[in-house]
Scaffold this motif. Structure first.
Motif, PDB file in Angstrom:
ATOM      1  N   VAL A 189       4.136   7.425   2.227  1.00  0.00           N
ATOM      2  CA  VAL A 189       2.935   6.747   1.734  1.00  0.00           C
ATOM      3  C   VAL A 189       1.855   7.775   1.417  1.00  0.00           C
ATOM      4  O   VAL A 189       1.198   7.713   0.365  1.00  0.00           O
ATOM      5  CB  VAL A 189       2.423   5.716   2.758  1.00  0.00           C
ATOM      6  CG1 VAL A 189       1.160   5.031   2.253  1.00  0.00           C
ATOM      7  CG2 VAL A 189       3.500   4.682   3.054  1.00  0.00           C
ATOM      8  N   ARG A 190       1.666   8.712   2.308  1.00  0.00           N
ATOM      9  CA  ARG A 190       0.692   9.772   2.037  1.00  0.00           C
ATOM     10  C   ARG A 190       1.041  10.508   0.738  1.00  0.00           C
ATOM     11  O   ARG A 190       0.180  10.749  -0.111  1.00  0.00           O
ATOM     12  CB  ARG A 190       0.687  10.763   3.193  1.00  0.00           C
ATOM     13  CG  ARG A 190       0.058  10.249   4.479  1.00  0.00           C
ATOM     14  CD  ARG A 190       0.364  11.179   5.641  1.00  0.00           C
ATOM     15  NE  ARG A 190      -0.589  11.042   6.735  1.00  0.00           N
ATOM     16  CZ  ARG A 190      -0.373  11.458   7.976  1.00  0.00           C
ATOM     17  NH1 ARG A 190       0.778  12.047   8.288  1.00  0.00           N
ATOM     18  NH2 ARG A 190      -1.292  11.288   8.914  1.00  0.00           N
ATOM     19  N   ALA A 191       2.315  10.856   0.589  1.00  0.00           N
ATOM     20  CA  ALA A 191       2.743  11.593  -0.594  1.00  0.00           C
ATOM     21  C   ALA A 191       2.616  10.752  -1.849  1.00  0.00           C
ATOM     22  O   ALA A 191       2.173  11.241  -2.902  1.00  0.00           O
ATOM     23  CB  ALA A 191       4.190  12.054  -0.407  1.00  0.00           C
ATOM     24  N   GLY A 192       2.987   9.483  -1.766  1.00  0.00           N
ATOM     25  CA  GLY A 192       2.885   8.606  -2.923  1.00  0.00           C
ATOM     26  C   GLY A 192       1.461   8.477  -3.418  1.00  0.00           C
ATOM     27  O   GLY A 192       1.199   8.489  -4.627  1.00  0.00           O
ATOM     28  N   ARG A 193       0.517   8.362  -2.508  1.00  0.00           N
ATOM     29  CA  ARG A 193      -0.883   8.250  -2.888  1.00  0.00           C
ATOM     30  C   ARG A 193      -1.388   9.559  -3.506  1.00  0.00           C
ATOM     31  O   ARG A 193      -2.297   9.542  -4.345  1.00  0.00           O
ATOM     32  CB  ARG A 193      -1.736   7.880  -1.677  1.00  0.00           C
ATOM     33  CG  ARG A 193      -1.390   6.525  -1.091  1.00  0.00           C
ATOM     34  CD  ARG A 193      -2.386   6.100  -0.013  1.00  0.00           C
ATOM     35  NE  ARG A 193      -3.686   5.807  -0.606  1.00  0.00           N
ATOM     36  CZ  ARG A 193      -4.817   6.396  -0.264  1.00  0.00           C
ATOM     37  NH1 ARG A 193      -4.827   7.339   0.670  1.00  0.00           N
ATOM     38  NH2 ARG A 193      -5.951   6.059  -0.844  1.00  0.00           N
ATOM     39  N   ALA A 194      -0.780  10.669  -3.105  1.00  0.00           N
ATOM     40  CA  ALA A 194      -1.200  11.953  -3.671  1.00  0.00           C
ATOM     41  C   ALA A 194      -0.747  12.123  -5.117  1.00  0.00           C
ATOM     42  O   ALA A 194      -1.423  12.815  -5.892  1.00  0.00           O
ATOM     43  CB  ALA A 194      -0.650  13.094  -2.817  1.00  0.00           C
ATOM     44  N   VAL A 195       0.365  11.484  -5.495  1.00  0.00           N
ATOM     45  CA  VAL A 195       0.865  11.659  -6.864  1.00  0.00           C
ATOM     46  C   VAL A 195       0.442  10.523  -7.791  1.00  0.00           C
ATOM     47  O   VAL A 195       0.557  10.659  -9.010  1.00  0.00           O
ATOM     48  CB  VAL A 195       2.400  11.805  -6.898  1.00  0.00           C
ATOM     49  CG1 VAL A 195       2.842  13.009  -6.091  1.00  0.00           C
ATOM     50  CG2 VAL A 195       3.106  10.551  -6.427  1.00  0.00           C
ATOM     51  N   ASP A 196      -0.050   9.416  -7.250  1.00  0.00           N
ATOM     52  CA  ASP A 196      -0.481   8.307  -8.105  1.00  0.00           C
ATOM     53  C   ASP A 196      -1.771   7.720  -7.560  1.00  0.00           C
ATOM     54  O   ASP A 196      -1.791   7.126  -6.478  1.00  0.00           O
ATOM     55  CB  ASP A 196       0.594   7.222  -8.190  1.00  0.00           C
ATOM     56  CG  ASP A 196       0.391   6.317  -9.395  1.00  0.00           C
ATOM     57  OD1 ASP A 196      -0.668   5.651  -9.455  1.00  0.00           O
ATOM     58  OD2 ASP A 196       1.270   6.278 -10.276  1.00  0.00           O
ATOM     59  N   VAL A 248       8.514   6.863  -5.883  1.00  0.00           N
ATOM     60  CA  VAL A 248       7.414   5.898  -5.891  1.00  0.00           C
ATOM     61  C   VAL A 248       7.540   5.050  -7.153  1.00  0.00           C
ATOM     62  O   VAL A 248       7.728   5.581  -8.248  1.00  0.00           O
ATOM     63  CB  VAL A 248       6.046   6.608  -5.881  1.00  0.00           C
ATOM     64  CG1 VAL A 248       4.911   5.589  -5.993  1.00  0.00           C
ATOM     65  CG2 VAL A 248       5.888   7.430  -4.612  1.00  0.00           C
ATOM     66  N   PHE A 249       7.438   3.722  -6.989  1.00  0.00           N
ATOM     67  CA  PHE A 249       7.512   2.784  -8.102  1.00  0.00           C
ATOM     68  C   PHE A 249       6.198   2.011  -8.184  1.00  0.00           C
ATOM     69  O   PHE A 249       5.785   1.364  -7.210  1.00  0.00           O
ATOM     70  CB  PHE A 249       8.666   1.800  -7.906  1.00  0.00           C
ATOM     71  CG  PHE A 249      10.006   2.472  -7.734  1.00  0.00           C
ATOM     72  CD1 PHE A 249      10.808   2.736  -8.837  1.00  0.00           C
ATOM     73  CD2 PHE A 249      10.457   2.847  -6.473  1.00  0.00           C
ATOM     74  CE1 PHE A 249      12.042   3.351  -8.684  1.00  0.00           C
ATOM     75  CE2 PHE A 249      11.693   3.467  -6.313  1.00  0.00           C
ATOM     76  CZ  PHE A 249      12.490   3.719  -7.421  1.00  0.00           C
ATOM     77  N   ASP A 275      -3.398   5.178  -8.300  1.00  0.00           N
ATOM     78  CA  ASP A 275      -3.529   3.728  -8.267  1.00  0.00           C
ATOM     79  C   ASP A 275      -2.963   3.101  -7.006  1.00  0.00           C
ATOM     80  O   ASP A 275      -2.927   1.867  -6.882  1.00  0.00           O
ATOM     81  CB  ASP A 275      -2.835   3.100  -9.484  1.00  0.00           C
ATOM     82  CG  ASP A 275      -3.660   3.250 -10.751  1.00  0.00           C
ATOM     83  OD1 ASP A 275      -4.880   3.461 -10.640  1.00  0.00           O
ATOM     84  OD2 ASP A 275      -3.070   3.167 -11.849  1.00  0.00           O
ATOM     85  N   LEU A 276      -2.514   3.909  -6.053  1.00  0.00           N
ATOM     86  CA  LEU A 276      -1.991   3.368  -4.806  1.00  0.00           C
ATOM     87  C   LEU A 276      -3.099   3.260  -3.763  1.00  0.00           C
ATOM     88  O   LEU A 276      -3.886   4.180  -3.565  1.00  0.00           O
ATOM     89  CB  LEU A 276      -0.857   4.246  -4.271  1.00  0.00           C
ATOM     90  CG  LEU A 276       0.551   3.886  -4.740  1.00  0.00           C
ATOM     91  CD1 LEU A 276       0.678   3.935  -6.244  1.00  0.00           C
ATOM     92  CD2 LEU A 276       1.582   4.796  -4.074  1.00  0.00           C
ATOM     93  N   SER A 277      -3.118   2.133  -3.083  1.00  0.00           N
ATOM     94  CA  SER A 277      -4.114   1.861  -2.055  1.00  0.00           C
ATOM     95  C   SER A 277      -3.744   2.547  -0.745  1.00  0.00           C
ATOM     96  O   SER A 277      -2.603   2.950  -0.520  1.00  0.00           O
ATOM     97  CB  SER A 277      -4.206   0.339  -1.850  1.00  0.00           C
ATOM     98  OG  SER A 277      -4.965   0.019  -0.708  1.00  0.00           O
ATOM     99  N   ALA A 278      -4.701   2.626   0.150  1.00  0.00           N
ATOM    100  CA  ALA A 278      -4.437   3.096   1.517  1.00  0.00           C
ATOM    101  C   ALA A 278      -3.885   1.986   2.393  1.00  0.00           C
ATOM    102  O   ALA A 278      -3.437   2.237   3.512  1.00  0.00           O
ATOM    103  CB  ALA A 278      -5.721   3.644   2.137  1.00  0.00           C
ATOM    104  N   GLY A 284      -9.337  -1.210  -5.501  1.00  0.00           N
ATOM    105  CA  GLY A 284      -8.830  -0.451  -4.366  1.00  0.00           C
ATOM    106  C   GLY A 284      -7.416   0.057  -4.559  1.00  0.00           C
ATOM    107  O   GLY A 284      -6.933   0.853  -3.754  1.00  0.00           O
ATOM    108  N   GLY A 285      -6.719  -0.416  -5.599  1.00  0.00           N
ATOM    109  CA  GLY A 285      -5.371   0.067  -5.889  1.00  0.00           C
ATOM    110  C   GLY A 285      -4.285  -0.882  -5.414  1.00  0.00           C
ATOM    111  O   GLY A 285      -4.526  -1.862  -4.701  1.00  0.00           O
ATOM    112  N   TRP A 286      -3.047  -0.584  -5.849  1.00  0.00           N
ATOM    113  CA  TRP A 286      -1.903  -1.398  -5.449  1.00  0.00           C
ATOM    114  C   TRP A 286      -1.624  -1.225  -3.959  1.00  0.00           C
ATOM    115  O   TRP A 286      -1.461  -0.096  -3.487  1.00  0.00           O
ATOM    116  CB  TRP A 286      -0.649  -0.981  -6.219  1.00  0.00           C
ATOM    117  CG  TRP A 286      -0.698  -1.132  -7.703  1.00  0.00           C
ATOM    118  CD1 TRP A 286      -0.784  -0.133  -8.627  1.00  0.00           C
ATOM    119  CD2 TRP A 286      -0.641  -2.361  -8.441  1.00  0.00           C
ATOM    120  NE1 TRP A 286      -0.796  -0.646  -9.897  1.00  0.00           N
ATOM    121  CE2 TRP A 286      -0.702  -2.020  -9.815  1.00  0.00           C
ATOM    122  CE3 TRP A 286      -0.552  -3.710  -8.085  1.00  0.00           C
ATOM    123  CZ2 TRP A 286      -0.669  -2.970 -10.831  1.00  0.00           C
ATOM    124  CZ3 TRP A 286      -0.511  -4.666  -9.099  1.00  0.00           C
ATOM    125  CH2 TRP A 286      -0.573  -4.303 -10.450  1.00  0.00           C
TER     126      TRP A 286
END
Length: 378
Positions: free
Chosen positions: A161-168, A78-79, A170-173, A88-90
């Motif tokens: 996407v699910r995993a990325g949002r779990a570790v950061d 994830v970048f 600031d990521l949007s849905a 709402g996040g990136w």
């Protein structure tokens, strides 16, 4: 899961192959309650693997869904872009990469990315998108990568996407899928499957460049009769497909179609990255891999089940960019796909770039795909 089979075969068109540290995840068994997108482990991505314009990056392993419908671990990165995230996040772009090989050492989160891909992804970071980049199942995790098995790739892309949002946080849905070549194929499957597979996310659509289609007809027409055309890239491409089918469809008896040389080449394809496999097959023609024709109904049924691009059932819009001089994915085949999509009134935009090839179409299409995605993500 699609595992039904049908029959038919068309004619062969010669085509050329697409191309382009976290240790391999352990074969940890999935519990019956393993939820797709659940993170198994995460760590900072080493700085030398960051994309330019990255504020922070994570390498992670997460649960996804395999070609057989079981839980499987997948790795990815994830970048997160520089700057302050919007309310709402990136918004997230889930990147589906092109052909790198089947071995664990080929996984982009370990091996890095081509200059072409880095340049392309850097553009999207600069536009204010976080990049969630799966390695796909079997690349960096146990088992043979199910190369060009569309549904399996799509699940990896979505669960990233699910995993990325779990570790950061600031990521949007809100997210979209983007991909090149093999990843363009994955992007179309993702676009079709994402709304039902991950309804808790706000999926907006997809963009694919160099999207292969109708591979089931091309490959099925191969056999011992094919002469050596001195195109090792072709042999690499076919060897990866046969290795993928052999592992994903064990009942298909793929070895029964292969010569002894073909069996060795396909076994090497399971481990070697593109350039090493290309060196391995230099001087070996596609016909030398096969002991008999692939034009029987049972083989066509398997490859069609794995790779046939759906032409109906899309709930979200998507964009296909095709180079006019792309010798890897031929424009006439993309136009055939486009005509099928139009006939089914699917929400597809297909645009041609007459002077561009398989690689250059990525950059050339940005003038169109950048506002296209911006409109979808509003």
């Amino acid at each position: 899961m699609r595992r039904t089979v049908t029959s038919s075969v068309l004619s062969l068109v010669l085509f050329s192959a697409s191309v382009f540290a976290l240790p391999a995840a352990s074969a940890e068994p999935a519990s019956p309650n393993a939820i797709p997108g659940t993170v198994l482990n995460s760590a900072p991505l080493p700085a030398h693997l960051w994309l330019p314009g990255t504020a922070r990056a994570h390498r992670l392993t997460y649960w996804s869904t395999s070609a057989s419908g079981d839980r499987t671990p997948v790795t990815g990165a994830v970048f997160v872009p520089e700057g302050t995230p919007p309310a709402g996040g990136w918004p997230v772009l889930s990147w589906a990469h092109g052909t790198v090989g089947l071995g664990d050492d080929c996984a982009p989160s370990v091996a890095g990315r081509s200059e072409r891909d880095v340049t392309y992804l850097r553009h999207w970071l600069a536009q204010g998108y976080a990049i969630a980049a799966t390695d796909y199942s079997g690349l960096g995790t146990p088992g043979v990568h199910p190369y060009l098995v569309g549904e399996a790739a799509a699940y990896s892309v979505i669960d990233m996407v699910r995993a990325g949002r779990a570790v950061d946080a600031d990521l949007s849905a809100t997210w979209a899928a983007i991909g090149q070549s093999q990843g363009g194929h994955a992007t179309l499957f993702t676009t079709r499957l994402a709304p039902a597979y991950a309804p808790e996310l706000d999926f907006r659509g997809g963009v694919g460049t160099g999207v292969p289609s109708h591979l089931e007809y091309l490959i099925s027409a191969a056999g011992p009769w094919l002469p050596d055309v001195s195109q090792p890239g072709l042999t690499v491409f076919v060897s990866y497909i046969m290795a993928s089918l052999r592992a994903t469809y064990p009942d298909a008896e793929i070895d029964s179609y292969l010569t002894e040389l073909g069996k060795r080449v396909v076994s090497d394809a399971e481990e070697l990255c593109y350039w090493d496999q290309r060196e391995r097959v230099t001087g070996i023609g596609i016909g030398q891999l096969f002991s008999r024709q692939l034009t029987d109904a049972s083989f066509f049924a398997v490859i069609r089940d794995a790779m046939e691009v759906p032409t109906i059932g899309y709930e979200r819009p998507f964009f296909i960019a095709q180079g006019g001089v792309d010798l890897t994915v031929w424009a006439p085949l993309t136009e055939l796909l486009a005509s099928q999509l139009r006939a089914n009134t699917e929400p597809a935009t297909v645009r041609y770039y007459p002077a561009e090839d398989h690689d250059s179409t990525m950059a050339a299409s940005l003038a169109d795909t950048t506002p296209y995605l911006a409109a979808l993500m509003r």
